[in-house]
Each structure stands twice: as structure tokens, then as C-alpha cells.
Scaffold this motif. Structure first.
Motif, mmCIF file in Angstrom:
data_model
loop_
_atom_site.group_PDB
_atom_site.id
_atom_site.type_symbol
_atom_site.label_atom_id
_atom_site.label_comp_id
_atom_site.label_asym_id
_atom_site.label_seq_id
_atom_site.Cartn_x
_atom_site.Cartn_y
_atom_site.Cartn_z
ATOM 1 N N ALA A 181 12.279 16.977 7.082
ATOM 2 C CA ALA A 181 11.874 17.574 8.260
ATOM 3 C C ALA A 181 12.556 16.944 9.418
ATOM 4 O O ALA A 181 12.905 17.680 9.957
ATOM 5 C CB ALA A 181 10.449 17.076 8.553
ATOM 6 N N PHE A 182 12.904 15.812 9.491
ATOM 7 C CA PHE A 182 13.880 15.060 10.363
ATOM 8 C C PHE A 182 15.080 15.742 10.438
ATOM 9 O O PHE A 182 15.547 16.238 11.565
ATOM 10 C CB PHE A 182 13.747 13.643 10.081
ATOM 11 N N GLU A 183 15.605 15.947 9.346
ATOM 12 C CA GLU A 183 17.034 16.417 9.069
ATOM 13 C C GLU A 183 16.994 18.020 9.448
ATOM 14 O O GLU A 183 17.893 18.338 10.442
ATOM 15 C CB GLU A 183 17.440 16.421 7.642
ATOM 16 N N ASP A 184 16.085 18.860 9.129
ATOM 17 C CA ASP A 184 15.968 20.094 9.544
ATOM 18 C C ASP A 184 15.892 20.164 11.211
ATOM 19 O O ASP A 184 16.423 20.905 11.671
ATOM 20 C CB ASP A 184 14.588 20.808 9.136
ATOM 21 N N GLN A 185 14.758 19.227 11.753
ATOM 22 C CA GLN A 185 14.964 19.279 13.180
ATOM 23 C C GLN A 185 15.946 19.203 13.783
ATOM 24 O O GLN A 185 16.330 19.792 14.719
ATOM 25 C CB GLN A 185 13.726 18.404 13.661
ATOM 26 N N LEU A 186 16.791 17.907 13.379
ATOM 27 C CA LEU A 186 17.992 17.544 14.115
ATOM 28 C C LEU A 186 18.818 18.619 13.990
ATOM 29 O O LEU A 186 19.643 19.011 14.955
ATOM 30 C CB LEU A 186 18.564 16.255 13.171
ATOM 31 N N ARG A 187 18.918 19.425 12.842
ATOM 32 C CA ARG A 187 19.768 20.610 12.806
ATOM 33 C C ARG A 187 19.424 21.472 13.767
ATOM 34 O O ARG A 187 20.402 22.281 14.323
ATOM 35 C CB ARG A 187 19.662 21.117 11.247
ATOM 36 N N GLN A 188 18.002 21.840 13.827
ATOM 37 C CA GLN A 188 17.998 23.156 14.884
ATOM 38 C C GLN A 188 18.123 22.464 16.119
ATOM 39 O O GLN A 188 18.887 23.391 16.854
ATOM 40 C CB GLN A 188 16.255 23.072 14.803
ATOM 41 N N PRO A 222 0.756 -1.000 -0.072
ATOM 42 C CA PRO A 222 -0.104 0.153 0.142
ATOM 43 C C PRO A 222 1.019 1.129 -0.034
ATOM 44 O O PRO A 222 0.538 2.433 -0.564
ATOM 45 C CB PRO A 222 -0.835 -0.098 1.462
ATOM 46 N N GLU A 223 1.950 1.217 0.783
ATOM 47 C CA GLU A 223 2.885 2.354 0.922
ATOM 48 C C GLU A 223 3.882 2.541 -0.290
ATOM 49 O O GLU A 223 5.056 2.403 -0.007
ATOM 50 C CB GLU A 223 3.386 2.716 2.216
ATOM 51 N N SER A 224 3.381 2.611 -1.574
ATOM 52 C CA SER A 224 4.382 2.568 -2.703
ATOM 53 C C SER A 224 4.103 3.720 -3.576
ATOM 54 O O SER A 224 2.987 4.173 -3.684
ATOM 55 C CB SER A 224 4.405 1.421 -3.281
ATOM 56 N N GLY A 225 5.033 4.058 -4.585
ATOM 57 C CA GLY A 225 4.698 4.871 -5.413
ATOM 58 C C GLY A 225 5.196 6.249 -5.209
ATOM 59 O O GLY A 225 6.041 6.602 -4.138
ATOM 60 N N TRP A 226 4.708 7.172 -5.811
ATOM 61 C CA TRP A 226 5.303 8.666 -5.843
ATOM 62 C C TRP A 226 4.616 9.105 -4.678
ATOM 63 O O TRP A 226 5.300 9.781 -3.941
ATOM 64 C CB TRP A 226 4.742 9.480 -7.041
ATOM 65 N N GLU A 227 3.530 8.890 -4.356
ATOM 66 C CA GLU A 227 2.801 9.450 -3.278
ATOM 67 C C GLU A 227 3.712 8.971 -1.939
ATOM 68 O O GLU A 227 4.096 9.927 -1.072
ATOM 69 C CB GLU A 227 1.652 8.753 -2.872
ATOM 70 N N GLN A 228 4.183 7.829 -1.962
ATOM 71 C CA GLN A 228 5.014 7.444 -0.745
ATOM 72 C C GLN A 228 6.428 8.109 -0.730
ATOM 73 O O GLN A 228 6.973 8.301 0.046
ATOM 74 C CB GLN A 228 5.153 5.938 -0.645
ATOM 75 N N ARG A 229 7.038 8.133 -1.975
ATOM 76 C CA ARG A 229 8.233 8.816 -2.080
ATOM 77 C C ARG A 229 8.102 10.130 -1.557
ATOM 78 O O ARG A 229 9.220 10.557 -0.943
ATOM 79 C CB ARG A 229 8.687 8.764 -3.749
ATOM 80 N N ARG A 230 7.212 10.972 -1.974
ATOM 81 C CA ARG A 230 7.112 12.177 -1.563
ATOM 82 C C ARG A 230 6.980 12.413 -0.147
ATOM 83 O O ARG A 230 7.635 13.250 0.588
ATOM 84 C CB ARG A 230 6.084 13.024 -2.113
ATOM 85 N N LEU A 231 6.308 11.629 0.528
ATOM 86 C CA LEU A 231 6.032 11.635 1.968
ATOM 87 C C LEU A 231 7.197 11.100 2.808
ATOM 88 O O LEU A 231 7.705 11.911 3.621
ATOM 89 C CB LEU A 231 4.884 10.598 2.505
ATOM 90 N N ARG A 232 8.258 10.282 2.183
ATOM 91 C CA ARG A 232 9.203 9.864 2.941
ATOM 92 C C ARG A 232 10.163 10.916 2.686
ATOM 93 O O ARG A 232 11.013 11.140 3.431
ATOM 94 C CB ARG A 232 9.764 8.474 2.003
ATOM 95 N N ILE A 233 10.460 11.668 1.651
ATOM 96 C CA ILE A 233 11.562 12.639 1.674
ATOM 97 C C ILE A 233 11.111 13.750 2.145
ATOM 98 O O ILE A 233 11.923 14.453 2.956
ATOM 99 C CB ILE A 233 11.629 12.762 0.076
ATOM 100 N N TYR A 247 9.308 13.849 4.887
ATOM 101 C CA TYR A 247 9.547 13.138 6.372
ATOM 102 C C TYR A 247 11.238 13.264 6.793
ATOM 103 O O TYR A 247 11.557 13.746 7.864
ATOM 104 C CB TYR A 247 9.056 11.997 6.713
ATOM 105 N N GLN A 248 11.827 12.653 5.838
ATOM 106 C CA GLN A 248 13.462 12.858 5.933
ATOM 107 C C GLN A 248 13.831 14.119 6.048
ATOM 108 O O GLN A 248 14.801 14.278 6.832
ATOM 109 C CB GLN A 248 13.977 12.220 4.601
#
Ligand SMILES: Nc1ncnc2c1ncn2[C@@H]1O[C@H](COP(=O)(O)OP(=O)(O)OP(=O)(O)O)[C@@H](O)[C@H]1O
Ligand SMILES: [Mg+2]
Lengths: 523, 277
Positions: free
Chosen positions: A169-176, A153-164, A166-167
Motif C-alpha cells: 500500500a505504501f509503495e502504491d501510495q508513493l507511486r501515485q 506478539p507480532e509474528s507469524g503469517w498474520e504479521q507477514r501478511r499485514l506487513r506485506i 502495508y508495504q
């Protein structure tokens, strides 16, 4: 006439003899079941193997492959004539696949196959094993928006966009967090530290490397490439490369996906060097666009498909001056009903082994050991089961001797009434024959019923014993495949009946040889 | 080919009677055969129906040789009712088996209607037993799996192939039923032998022996296992068969009253025939 009525009466009044042929019945039933299941298995396997492999495989043993694919195609077309239905070129190289799962690198050894999107589907059932329904209709190496298999179910462009997203946002948060911590402690600049802390999402610089254009202009593209909007060249992975199959606590068999369509992977493979040079390793980044499930574990766990042009380009298989491309194999589909071996021999004549280092095989040749193993298993099982029926034959022999002894006086009477010895003999032979027929007939009905309801029976046994009889994780079949071959059934019936008849020959001979006077005196 | 079946004989009426037997043997499958005695035999009263000359028979068990018959000479005219008597173990059954071609003599010849039969090939003997001889035994020897009617039909079934038997099954069944009616078992057709008394079984066995219209009845102690009343009944039946249908009967017995009901008695003593009456 008297033979018939007597053997019929003996059949009706001697249930002990019927008991003696129960083993024949069981033997016949087992033989039919085993043969049907084995035939089902091997037929299913043939179907799948044949679907995956084309009819004929024409491959070069060298790393560089066949130079000038088009010339070879034309020559093959001339050699095969009308028998040729489809031909496609592929590049097959061993490769290493690597991807990250939650920060861990996972590598797999794969068989990387460059395929021609236009013609690959002509030679086999490749497309129908893909998970995305659109890809099954028209093969594409572009990532689909969504709509993959229900397992994905979690595949394709949709998922790719979500993943990136999230990734990032996570990096930003970590940086902050890092910045504020550093600011409080007065440590070094956070961006320098980040490089060592975060697992690198792409160790090779985020884009496919091009061996022919190693220019500095590439760096500009690094900035332009947006993972959330763009993809690398597509790759289709075998399902078992991308997943682990395991069993839930409640007994369900599940595939746990390590990587899904939309994820990026690395592939490392040998180049095809100009003569005089040694091959070197070449790496490139690909985006998984679909998974491939043929249910043949050998293939599902090793095959990775990419567009042939890309692989040719990456491996240096395109002549920079002439633009002529080389390939490693040509897959050929023949007209249905064409003689495979004969077509193979024609190609072998055209490309003699002493002039061309090519390997020309039919799909059966390729899978020879596997098919032979299944065949051998079937043969051995048949021999064993026929031995069981032969053992039953001795039971019949013993019972028949008893019956003949019991009937000694009656045999004397029959002879006194003018029955010829041959007639007496045939009473017992036809008795054996009818017992054999009844036994194997009942066995046949039982066997066929068993085969027909085999999955229900397996389910019933599972319920009864609480153990899985047919484990889909082992066999990759959802249910037990069966195939009833009428010829096999007939042969089994003939075999079992003749064993019963053979077993009655000795007692029948004894009855025929009885001396009438002695038989009449027998009390 | 037919000559190998039957060897020529020196008897006066040999050609006529041999022709008859040959014809019958050639058409072994046909049910239509003359129920009456052949004209040739009736015209020549001196012709024996069956004649045994110089018959020797001994049984061998290892080194021990038991001589049973030591040169039996013996002839029976058509239509005779002969009783063979003798002590137990004197070889009465043995003699009867030899006459009925169930066994072969060590030496000597047996002639039936003037033709030698003791050296016939077994196929021809089978036909003889099936069509020309009827046999009755002390223990009835009905087949336990078959009904009374089927037991009586057995000789017809043996004598014919499936197709021919099936084709004529109504006639066969009718004849068998008539015979069973005659012996008083018309109402017991479907009973198994187990469900019959000894006398009834013996009467069914007589019906069976008669079904193919034999020329000669060989009976081995037919009353040996029966009480006096059933025995007398069976004897009356045999007597009337002999009188009314002119059936030749050779009967073994050791009961002198029973033997007295026959036309003639032959006594076996020490392996030889001692003629009485
Ligand atoms: N198969 C055989 N082996 C050895 N001896 C045998 C065999 N059959 C019969 N005999 C012997 O042959 C002799 C004659 O037997 P047979 O049955 O003919 O006598 P029988 O006159 O019919 O006697 P019974 O009145 O008791 O029936 C007997 O002594 C018997 O023991
Ligand atoms: Mg006796």
C-alpha cells in the motif's frame, strides 16, 4: 567426664570465646552460600550446554565434511553398540546473515547449522528452547500462523501478511504521489525513478537461488512468488541475533526485536567445492520461522538453524551422480550413564587421527575452557574463604591462650586432684571442638537459610540499595541458581571445625604442660 | 609391668602393703576400694604411712640457686595428725607438695605404705593423688564454674571414665551430698563458690578432699585465710575426722594455737626438721 563438664561450663560462661568464633560462623556461612551458588551456576550451565550440545560430537575439519554420512553412521553404530541412543547429521558452516530494519541493512556473523528435522531432537534438548509451543512438540520449518512467545506478539503469517500489505500500500501510495508530481512537472516516467528511491526489499531477486538450476525459467517464478502467501525455506535464529536486550527507563529488562518470525533474511555462506576449486560465496533467502533461546549467550547470539537438505543442496554437498550426501558433523547421544570419555576413545580407535581428519569430542571437551574457568573460580573462592576461617583460627588461638592463662590455677587444682595431663589437654581440645561445632553449625544453618532465600534476599537488597544485585541482562538467568551439595557442606563443616580444634591445640598443650605447683602458686 | 610402677622397698611389711597398693593401682577405675586401713598396716604399728628420707629440694632461677630443703627426714604413722610449722619461706608448702607428689625432690625418697612413690610414672602419681591423698589449700581452690556439689564430685569424675561415672552417678552424688551434709553445707549444693563464705568454701574443699576416701589428708594452711571462728570450726572438723575415721592428716600452719591442736608438731628450720613435741 570432668573434661566434658568443664568444657561445657567454659562454653557457657565464656561468651568472649563465642565472639571469637563468629568469624568461623560467617566463614562457614559464606562458604556454603558461595559454593551453592557456584554449584548452581555450573550445574545450570552444564545442563544447558549439555542440552544444546549432544554427548559426543564427531566432526570433520574440512569444508567438504564427511563424505557418505550413512556409512559413518553405520560405523559409529557398530563401534558404540548398545551405548548409542541417537545420532543425527548436521552441516555447520560459518555464514553471514543480513536483514533490513526500517531500510537499514544489518548483518550478523552466524554459525549456520543444517539440521535433520526428524532426528535432531533425539540428541539434545534443541526443541525445548524454541519459542513457539508447537515447534517444541514437533519441529517444523514452516511459518506458523501466530502464537509465538508473549514477547513476540507480532509474528507469524498474520504479521507477514499485514506487513506485506502495508508495504505494498505504501509503495502504491508513493507511486501515485510520484506520478501526480511528475505529471505536474512533466518529468521522467515514475517507474524508472521508483527503483532508485525505494529501498530494495530484496536485493537478490526474492527467491532462493539454486546453484544447480540457473536457468532462465527462474524469472517466471519471480512473478509467481507471492510473499504474502508463500515463504522461503525456514530458518530458526538465535534470540540474540534477532534482538537487542536493553533496560527500560523504569528498570525492566526487555528484548527489542529487530527481526521476527515472518520476516525474511539473507544468508551468505561458503560452498563446498569439488576438489581443485576454491570455495565461493553462496547466498539465499530464508524466512525466519522461529527463534531459539537457550539462555547461553554464546549460542543464542550465533546459532542459525536451517533444514539440512536445503543447506546440502545450496552448498553442493550432494553428489549429482550418486545422490550420496556429505555432512560436516555427526551428533551422538549415548545411553544415560554411559561413560562419555570411554565412548569417545572407542570412536577414536575406530577412526584414528592419522587416517581420518576428524575431531571427536565429548561435550565437556568442547566446553572445557568454560567449565574449567568456573571450576577454577570456585577453587579460588574456596581457598580465599578458607583463609578467612584460618584467620578466625588465630583469633581462637589468642582467645584460648587468654582462657588458659586465666585458668592456670584451676589447671593446678585439677592436677592436684589427680587429673592427668592428657585429660587437662582434652578439656581445651573439646572446648575448641565444641566451639568449632557450634560456630560452624550456626554458620551452616545461616548459610543454608541464605541459600534457600537467596532470591528474596537479593530482592530485599535491591529494594534497600536501589541497585540491582543480580542482573538478568548479565547472567541470562531469571533468578540465582543454587545447588546444595551435601558433601560440600560436610567438608566445609569438617574443615572449619578442624581449624577450631587446631587453633586450640597450642593453648591446650600449654595447659597440659603447666607444672601443678607453679599453677597452684599462680595468683 | 606392674613392677615398673612401684619399686621394691626394704621395709618389713613391704610385701603385704605393696600388694595392697598394687591391687588398688591396677583397679584404679573402681570406686569399690576398702575405705578402711589395710589390715597389714594396722597389724604393724611401726609401719609409717608415709616416710620421707634425705629430701633435698632447691629452686633454680638462672644462676641463682635457692636451696629450700636440705635433707629432710620424716615419718608419719597411720592415723596421726601432724602439724608442720616454720617461718614463712622455710619450705613447708614445698615439703607438702613433695609428699603429695605434685613435685619431685632433687634427692631423697618418699615411701607411701612402704612403696617408693617419688619416682613413679606420672600416671601412677595421678592415681595416688586422686584416690589416696586428699588435698586442701589455703585459698580453697574450688573451681568457680562448678556448683558446690560438682566441685565435690570432681575427684570422682576425674578418676573415672564417662560411662562408668554415668553408671554410678547416683552413688557418687549420694556420697558427695552426705559429705557436704557432714560439713554443714547440705543446703548449698547448687551454689557456686562465689556465693559461699571463706569458711564454707574451705568446708566444701574438705568434702572434696574426702570424697574418694583417701588415706591421707594434706592441708596447706587450711585456716590461713579464715577468721578465728571459722578456723576453729575447720580445725574441729579435721580433728574429728582424724579421731573418728582414723584419717592421717598432715597440716601446714604457722599459727601455734592451730598447731597445738595436732598430735605432733614438726618444725622446719633452715631446710631441716626440728622435732617438737
Ligand atoms: N618456683 C620457685 N622459684 C624460686 N623459688 C621458689 C619457688 N617456689 C618457692 N620458692 C622459694 O622456696 C622457698 C620456700 O617456699 P614455700 O612456699 O615452700 O615456703 P612456705 O614455708 O610455704 O612459706 P609460707 O609460710 O609463706 O607459705 C621460698 O623462699 C620461696 O621463695
Ligand atoms: Mg606456704
Amino acid at each position: 567426664m570432668f573434661k566434658l563438664i568443664l568444657s561445657w561450663r567454659y562454653l557457657r560462661t565464656r561468651y568472649i570465646a563465642l565472639a571469637s568464633i563468629i568469624s568461623v560462623t560467617l566463614g562457614v556461612a559464606t562458604l556454603i552460600v558461595v559454593n551453592s551458588v557456584m554449584a548452581g551456576f555450573s550445574q545450570e550451565m552444564h545442563r544447558r550446554l549439555h542440552g544444546i550440545l549432544s554427548d559426543l560430537i564427531f566432526e570433520s575439519v574440512s569444508l567438504g565434511g564427511l563424505p557418505d554420512a550413512q556409512w559413518h553412521k553405520d560405523e559409529i553404530g557398530k563401534a558404540l553398540g548398545d551405548d548409542l541412543v541417537g545420532i543425527t547429521a548436521t552441516v555447520q558452516v560459518p555464514a553471514m546473515l543480513s536483514f533490513q530494519v526500517r531500510g537499514q541493512w544489518i548483518t550478523r556473523q552466524v554459525n549456520l547449522i543444517g539440521i535433520d528435522q526428524e532426528t535432531y531432537a533425539d540428541v539434545g534438548d534443541f526443541a525445548q528452547y524454541l519459542l513457539h509451543p508447537e515447534n517444541r512438540r514437533t519441529l517444523s520449518f514452516l511459518l506458523r500462523e501466530n502464537g509465538y512467545d508473549e514477547r513476540l506478539p507480532e509474528s507469524g503469517w498474520e504479521q507477514r501478511r499485514l506487513r506485506i500489505e502495508y508495504q505494498r500500500a505504501f509503495e502504491d501510495q508513493l507511486r501515485q504521489v510520484e506520478t501526480s508530481r511528475r505529471a505536474a512537472l512533466g518529468g521522467p516516467s515514475p517507474s524508472e525513478e521508483l527503483a532508485t528511491m525505494l529501498p530494495p526489499s530484496d536485493p537478490y531477486g526474492s527467491i532462493p537461488t539454486d546453484p544447480y538450476s540457473t536457468t532462465h525459467g527462474q524469472h517466471q517464478k519471480v512473478e509467481q512468488f507471492d510473499e504474502a502467501k508463500e515463504q522461503f525455506t525456514g530458518v530458526i535464529l538465535g534470540l540474540m541475533i534477532a534482538s537487542v536486550r536493553h533496560r527500560d527507563p523504569d528498570g525492566e529488562v526487555r528484548d527489542y526485536f529487530l527481526c521476527r518470525p515472518g520476516d525474511d533474511v539473507n544468508l551468505t555462506f561458503p560452498t563446498s567445492p569439488p576438489s581443485g576449486h576454491a570455495p565461493s560465496a553462496q547466498s539465499a533467502r530464508f524466512t525466519v520461522v522461529d527463534l531459539y533461546e537457550s539462555k547461553m549467550s554464546e549460542y543464542d547470539s550465533t546459532f542459525a538453524f536451517v533444514p539440512i537438505e536445503e543447506l546440502q543442496r545450496l552448498r553442493g554437498m550432494i553428489d549429482p551422480e550418486t545422490g550420496v550426501t556429505s555432512v560436516t558433523s555427526l551428533l551422538i547421544r549415548l545411553r544415560p550413564g554411559a561413560n562419555l570419555a570411554e565412548a569417545r576413545d572407542r570412536l577414536m580407535d575406530r577412526f584414528p587421527a592419522d587416517q581420518y581428519a576428524y575431531r571427536i569430542q565429548t561435550w565437556r571437551d568442547m566446553q572445557g575452557p568454560l567449565l574449567a574457568a568456573v571450576q577454577m573460580e570456585t577453587t579460588i573462592l574456596n581457598i580465599l574463604l578458607f583463609l578467612i576461617i584460618a584467620v578466625a583460627g588465630f583469633g581462637i588461638l589468642a582467645t584460648f591462650f587468654m582462657i588458659v592463662v586465666e585458668k592456670t590455677r584451676d589447671v593446678g587444682v585439677l592436677k592436684a586432684l589427680g587429673a592427668p595431663s592428657s585429660g587437662v589437654m582434652s578439656i581445651f581440645l573439646s572446648y575448641g571442638f565444641s566451639l568449632g561445632t557450634v560456630g560452624s553449625g550456626v554458620g551452616m544453618v545461616l548459610g543454608l537459610l541464605f541459600v534457600h532465600y537467596i532470591n528474596e534476599i537479593a530482592a530485599g537488597l535491591e529494594w534497600l540499595t536501589g541497585r540491582e544485585v543480580f542482573d538478568p541482562t548479565v547472567y541470562y538467568f531469571q533468578e540465582i541458581p543454587t545447588e546444595i551439595e551435601p558433601l560440600m557442606v560436610v567438608l566445609v563443616l569438617i574443615g572449619a571445625t578442624s581449624i577450631a580444634v587446631l587453633a586450640s591445640v597450642l593453648p591446650a598443650l600449654r595447659a597440659a604442660r603447666l607444672h601443678p605447683v607453679e599453677a597452684l602458686r599462680y595468683e | 609391668m606392674t613392677h615398673s610402677v612401684l619399686t621394691p622397698d626394704t621395709h618389713a611389711s613391704r610385701s603385704a602393703s605393696r600388694r595392697h597398693l598394687l591391687q588398688s593401682l591396677q583397679s584404679v577405675d573402681t570406686i569399690q576400694r576398702p575405705a578402711q586401713q589395710p589390715a597389714a598396716v594396722q597389724q604393724d604399728p611401726s609401719a609409717a604411712l608415709i616416710r620421707a628420707t634425705g629430701m633435698y629440694k632447691s629452686y633454680r632461677k638462672g644462676k641463682l640457686i635457692i636451696p629450700v630443703l636440705k635433707g629432710v627426714d620424716f615419718a608419719i604413722q597411720p592415723g596421726e595428725f601432724v602439724a608442720i610449722v616454720g617461718q614463712s619461706g622455710s619450705g613447708k608448702s614445698t615439703l607438702l607438695h613433695l609428699l603429695g607428689t605434685l613435685d619431685e625432690p632433687d634427692a631423697g625418697e618418699i615411701h607411701f605404705e612402704g612403696n617408693r612413690i617419688d619416682n613413679l610414672p606420672s600416671k601412677a602419681k595421678d592415681v595416688l593423688r586422686n584416690k589416696y591423698f586428699g588435698m586442701i589449700f589455703q585459698f580453697y581452690h574450688l573451681l568457680p564454674e562448678l556448683s558446690t556439689l560438682e566441685n565435690v564430685l570432681m575427684p570422682s569424675m576425674i578418676g573415672q571414665g564417662v560411662m562408668r561415672y554415668w553408671w554410678n552417678r547416683r552413688e557418687h552424688a549420694q556420697r558427695a551430698t552426705e559429705l557436704l551434709d557432714m560439713v554443714g553445707l547440705g543446703h548449698r549444693l547448687t551454689h557456686k563458690p562465689k556465693e559461699l563464705s571463706g569458711g564454707e568454701m574451705q568446708r566444701a574443699a574438705i568434702a572434696r578432699a574426702l570424697v574418694s576416701g583417701p588415706q591421707m589428708l594434706l592441708a596447706d594452711e587450711p585456716t590461713g585465710n579464715l577468721d578465728r571462728q571459722s578456723g576453729t570450726e575447720v580445725m574441729r572438723m579435721l580433728r574429728s575426722l582424724n579421731r573418728e575415721q582414723n584419717l592421717t592428716i598432715i597440716m601446714v600452719t604457722h599459727d601455734s594455737t592451730i598447731a597445738g591442736m595436732a598430735d605432733r608438731t614438726v618444725r622446719l628450720v633452715e631446710g631441716l626438721v626440728e622435732r617438737v613435741g
